[in-house]
Design an enzyme around this catalytic site. Structure first.
Site, short mmCIF file in Angstrom:
data_model
loop_
_atom_site.label_atom_id
_atom_site.label_comp_id
_atom_site.label_asym_id
_atom_site.label_seq_id
_atom_site.Cartn_x
_atom_site.Cartn_y
_atom_site.Cartn_z
N ARG A 64 0.85 -1.22 0.07
CA ARG A 64 -0.05 0.05 0.18
C ARG A 64 0.87 1.38 0.12
O ARG A 64 0.42 2.25 -0.43
CB ARG A 64 -1.10 0.05 1.21
CG ARG A 64 -2.06 -0.85 1.02
CD ARG A 64 -3.05 -1.11 2.22
NE ARG A 64 -2.35 -1.92 3.04
CZ ARG A 64 -3.14 -2.79 3.92
NH1 ARG A 64 -4.67 -2.82 3.94
NH2 ARG A 64 -2.63 -3.55 4.62
N LYS A 166 3.67 -17.09 8.87
CA LYS A 166 3.03 -17.24 10.14
C LYS A 166 2.45 -15.86 10.67
O LYS A 166 3.14 -14.75 10.08
CB LYS A 166 3.70 -17.92 11.04
CG LYS A 166 5.07 -17.15 11.66
CD LYS A 166 5.69 -17.78 12.72
CE LYS A 166 5.10 -17.70 14.05
NZ LYS A 166 5.68 -16.50 14.91
N HIS A 196 9.92 -20.94 9.60
CA HIS A 196 11.55 -20.62 9.36
C HIS A 196 12.07 -21.45 10.14
O HIS A 196 13.39 -21.90 9.84
CB HIS A 196 11.63 -19.24 9.72
CG HIS A 196 12.05 -18.58 10.97
ND1 HIS A 196 10.97 -18.37 11.61
CD2 HIS A 196 12.97 -18.37 11.59
CE1 HIS A 196 11.67 -17.86 13.07
NE2 HIS A 196 12.81 -18.10 12.69
N LYS A 200 16.07 -23.97 9.19
CA LYS A 200 17.36 -24.03 9.90
C LYS A 200 18.05 -25.34 9.77
O LYS A 200 17.45 -26.23 9.77
CB LYS A 200 17.13 -23.66 11.32
CG LYS A 200 16.52 -22.38 11.86
CD LYS A 200 16.37 -22.27 13.22
CE LYS A 200 15.66 -20.78 13.62
NZ LYS A 200 16.35 -19.59 13.84
N GLU A 234 14.89 -17.01 24.64
CA GLU A 234 15.29 -15.60 23.73
C GLU A 234 15.79 -14.64 24.78
O GLU A 234 15.11 -14.50 25.71
CB GLU A 234 14.32 -15.04 23.02
CG GLU A 234 13.68 -15.88 21.86
CD GLU A 234 12.81 -15.34 21.04
OE1 GLU A 234 13.03 -14.39 19.92
OE2 GLU A 234 11.64 -15.37 21.10
N ASP A 253 2.94 -17.72 19.40
CA ASP A 253 4.06 -16.97 18.75
C ASP A 253 5.06 -18.06 18.57
O ASP A 253 5.59 -18.37 17.40
CB ASP A 253 4.69 -15.76 19.49
CG ASP A 253 5.75 -15.07 18.75
OD1 ASP A 253 5.49 -14.90 17.67
OD2 ASP A 253 6.67 -14.81 19.29
N HIS A 258 6.87 -23.16 16.22
CA HIS A 258 8.09 -23.71 16.05
C HIS A 258 8.41 -24.93 16.96
O HIS A 258 9.01 -25.88 16.48
CB HIS A 258 9.10 -22.58 16.48
CG HIS A 258 8.87 -21.48 15.53
ND1 HIS A 258 8.75 -21.31 14.40
CD2 HIS A 258 9.10 -20.01 15.99
CE1 HIS A 258 8.71 -20.16 13.91
NE2 HIS A 258 8.81 -19.12 14.91
N LYS A 358 10.70 -14.86 26.38
CA LYS A 358 11.45 -13.84 26.11
C LYS A 358 12.02 -13.20 27.05
O LYS A 358 11.70 -13.35 28.35
CB LYS A 358 10.38 -12.81 25.39
CG LYS A 358 10.15 -13.18 24.17
CD LYS A 358 9.60 -12.13 23.03
CE LYS A 358 9.28 -12.43 21.74
NZ LYS A 358 10.07 -13.01 20.64
#
Ligand code: BG6
Length: 507
Positions: A64, A166, A196, A200, A234, A253, A258, A358
Site C-alpha cells: 500500500r 505465520k 522458518h 534452519k 530468547e 508465537d 516452532h 522472551k
C-alpha cells in the site's frame, strides 16, 4: 526431495547443482515491510550469488505504501550492502505496484505487469506469490488473485505457488477458516506455509542424526529415554512488535508452530523415503500421538508468565508492560512451560517438557533427550557424586551442534566418575556457512519442494494440541506468574518439573 527443476550449473558446488530455481517471477505482497527488507531480499541476493537463480527472473513488489519502481529498486539495493554482481541484473528486472489489496485494480495491474515481464524476460508464466503482509489480508489477497485468474498457470508447464507466512490463524477455528478461503482459490499442492525453524540447518539435522546413523535410533525410545526437554529461549524482548505480540503471546508465537515442528521431527517414526509427503505423513502422525490436554488439567501441566524489568547480558531492560505498544495491565504471556505426553509405542510414559520465553538469560534453542539412570550402580555412592544420567542434546542455536553427556573416570588413584561431554560443533566440522533459513525456504518454494513447509493437517493438529491451553487460560484458569528479565523463568515452571522429580537443564 523432488528435483522437478534440475538444472545443470557447473559454477555452483555440491548438491545445490540440482536445485536451481526455474525462470519465473517472485511477487512479494507486503514489499515495503520489514520482513521483505530484513529477510527476503538478503536471502534472494545470496541465492543469486550462489548462482541458484536463473537469468529470467524478476521480483514484483506490491504494497500500500506509495513507491515508484525506481524507489523500490533503491530499497532492493539498500537491503543488501556489498551485493554480488548478479544482484544488479535482478534489481533492473524488478518493479513495484502501489495498491490496496481490497482493490481489483491492484490485481489487474499485477496481471498486466506479469504479462509484460513474461514477454520481456521469458519467465514463462511461472510465479511464486509471497504473502509477507499482516495476516488479516492473507485470505483477501488469495481471493483477489483468483478473481483475475492469477491462481492458475496460464501456460502448460508453468507453475503458480503461494507462500504464506505465520501466524496461520489465531486459533484452530480461524486457521480452518483461512485454509478454507485459500483452498477456494489454490490447491493444497500450491500452498507453502512457512515455519522458518524448518529452514534452519540444525532442525533438518534432527532427521540426519536420527535416520542416517545406526547408533542413536535404537535408543530413541521409551526403553532408554526418561524424558525430553525442548527449550526455545530468547534474550530479546518484544522489540518493536509490542502491539502484535499483545494479541499473540508465547503460546501462539512459538509453541504452536516452532516448538511443534521441532517436536514432530524429534518424535516421528522413520519415513520410508525422504519424499515430501512421506516425511510430512510421519510428522503429522507424531503430532497426532501427542495427547491433547484436557481443559481442567491445564493448571497442572502448563505455566504462563510475563517478564518484569531486570538485567539481560549486562543491560538494564524494562518489563513487558513498559514496552511500546503494550497495555500497562497486559495479561499476555511472554513465557510458557508445558508438560506433554505422547500415546504411542515409542513414547508412552516419556514426558515432554517444553519451555519458551522472551528476555531469558540467553538465546538458546535445544532439544535434550535425557536417558534413564543405569539400573544398578556398582560403585559406592560417593564415587558417582558428579554423575548425571546420559543426555543427548541437539543444539539448534546459537552454538549449533550435538552434545552427548556421559560418565568417565576421573584420573587418579581413587575411583570416581563424573560427567564429560562429547561435542560436535557445526562451526568447526564444516567450513561452509550454512544457508540462512529464508534462503533455503525461498529456493524450495521456487523449485517446488514442499518438504520443509507445513501441510494443512499439521497446522490443524498443532492447534488442536494447544487449544485446550488457550481455552483454560482465557477462562482465567491459570494466574499469570512473573519472572525477572535475565532469569531462566518463573519458579512455578521449576515446580512443574520438580514435582516429577526432574530438573530443567541449566544451559
Ligand atoms: C518468530 C517469532 O516466529 O520467531 C518471534 O514471531 C521470535 O517472536 C522469532 O523472536 C525467533 O526466531 P529465531 O530464528 O530468532 O529463533
Amino acid at each position: 526431495m523432488t528435483t522437478e527443476a534440475a538444472f545443470d550449473n557447473p559454477l555452483a558446488e555440491g548438491l545445490d547443482t540440482v536445485r536451481r530455481a526455474p525462470p519465473g517471477v517472485l511477487v512479494v505482497f507486503g514489499a515495503s515491510g520489514d520482513l521483505t527488507h530484513r529477510k527476503l531480499l538478503p536471502a534472494l541476493e545470496r541465492l543469486s550469488r550462489r548462482r541458484l537463480l536463473p537469468a529470467a527472473f524478476a521480483v514484483i513488489g506490491i504494497a500500500r505504501t506509495e513507491m515508484s519502481d525506481d524507489a523500490f529498486r533503491d530499497v532492493m539495493v539498500e537491503a543488501v550492502p556489498g551485493a554480488g554482481p548478479g544482484w544488479a541484473e535482478i534489481v533492473k528486472n524488478s518493479s513495484y505496484i502501489t495498491g490496496d489489496y481490497a482493490h481489483p485494480g491492484t490485481f489487474s495491474a499485477l496481471a498486466q505487469r506479469l504479462g509484460q515481464v513474461d514477454e520481456a524476460l521469458g519467465t514463462g508464466g511461472t510465479r511464486t506469490y509471497y504473502l509477507a503482509t499482516v495476516p488479516d489480508v492473507f485470505a483477501e489477497v488469495a481471493r483477489m488473485l483468483g478473481q483475475v485468474k492469477l491462481n492458475r498457470p496460464a501456460h502448460p508447464g508453468a507453475t503458480v505457488r503461494l507462500v504464506i507466512e505465520k501466524p496461520f490463524g489465531h486459533d484452530r477455528a480461524t486457521a480452518r477458516q483461512l485454509d478454507a478461503a485459500l483452498h477456494e482459490v489454490f490447491d493444497e499442492e500450491q500452498i507453502y506455509r512457512i515455519d522458518h525453524y524448518l529452514g534452519k540447518e540444525t532442525v533438518q539435522n534432527v532427521l540426519a542424526l536420527r535416520f542416517a546413523n545406526a547408533i542413536f535410533e535404537p535408543l530413541w525410545t521409551r526403553n532408554y529415554i526418561d524424558h525430553v526437554q525442548v527449550t526455545v529461549a530468547e534474550s530479546l524482548g518484544v522489540e518493536k512488535r509490542g502491539s502484535f505480540y499483545e494479541k499473540a503471546g508465547a503460546l501462539r508465537d512459538i509453541v504452536q508452530n516452532h516448538v511443534m515442528q521441532v517436536l514432530s521431527l524429534t518424535l516421528m517414526e522413520p519415513a520410508s523415503s525422504i519424499d515430501s509427503e512421506r516425511i510430512r505423513d510421519e510428522k503429522v502422525k507424531a503430532l497426532r500421538s501427542v495427547v491433547v490436554p484436557q481443559v481442567p488439567e491445564v493448571a497442572n501441566i502448563a505455566v504462563r508468565a510475563q517478564y518484569d524489568s531486570g538485567w539481560v547480558e549486562g543491560v538494564s531492560v524494562p518489563g513487558y508492560r513498559q514496552e511500546d505498544g503494550v497495555d500497562p495491565h497486559s495479561q499476555t504471556e511472554t513465557y510458557v512451560a508445558l508438560k506433554l505426553a505422547v500415546d504411542n509405542w515409542r513414547w508412552a510414559g516419556v514426558p515432554i517438557y517444553v519451555r519458551t520465553g522472551k528476555r531469558l538469560q540467553k538465546r538458546l534453542t535445544e532439544v535434550a533427550l535425557q536417558f534413564k539412570e543405569v539400573p544398578h550402580l556398582a560403585f559406592p555412592k560417593a564415587a558417582a557424586e558428579g554423575l548425571h544420567p546420559n543426555a543427548l542434546v541437539l543444539r539448534i542455536q546459537p552454538d549449533e551442534g550435538v552434545t552427548l553427556r556421559f560418565g568417565a573416570k576421573v584420573p587418579g588413584q581413587a575411583f570416581r566418575v563424573r560427567d564429560v561431554l562429547m561435542d560436535f560443533s557445526y562451526g568447526t566440522a564444516f567450513l561452509e556457512d550454512p544457508p540462512d533459513a529464508y534462503e533455503r525456504l525461498l529456493l524450495d518454494a521456487m523449485v517446488g519442494d514442499p518438504t520443509l513447509f507445513i501441510r494443512t493437517d499439521e497446522v490443524d493438529t498443532a492447534w488442536q494440541i494447544v487449544e485446550p491451553v488457550i481455552e483454560a487460560w482465557s477462562a482465567g484458569a491459570a494466574p499469570l506468574a512473573g519472572y525477572a528479565a535475565g532469569s531462566w523463568g518463573p519458579r512455578q515452571a521449576d515446580t512443574l518439573i520438580q514435582r516429577d522429580g526432574r530438573q530443567w537443564r541449566t544451559p
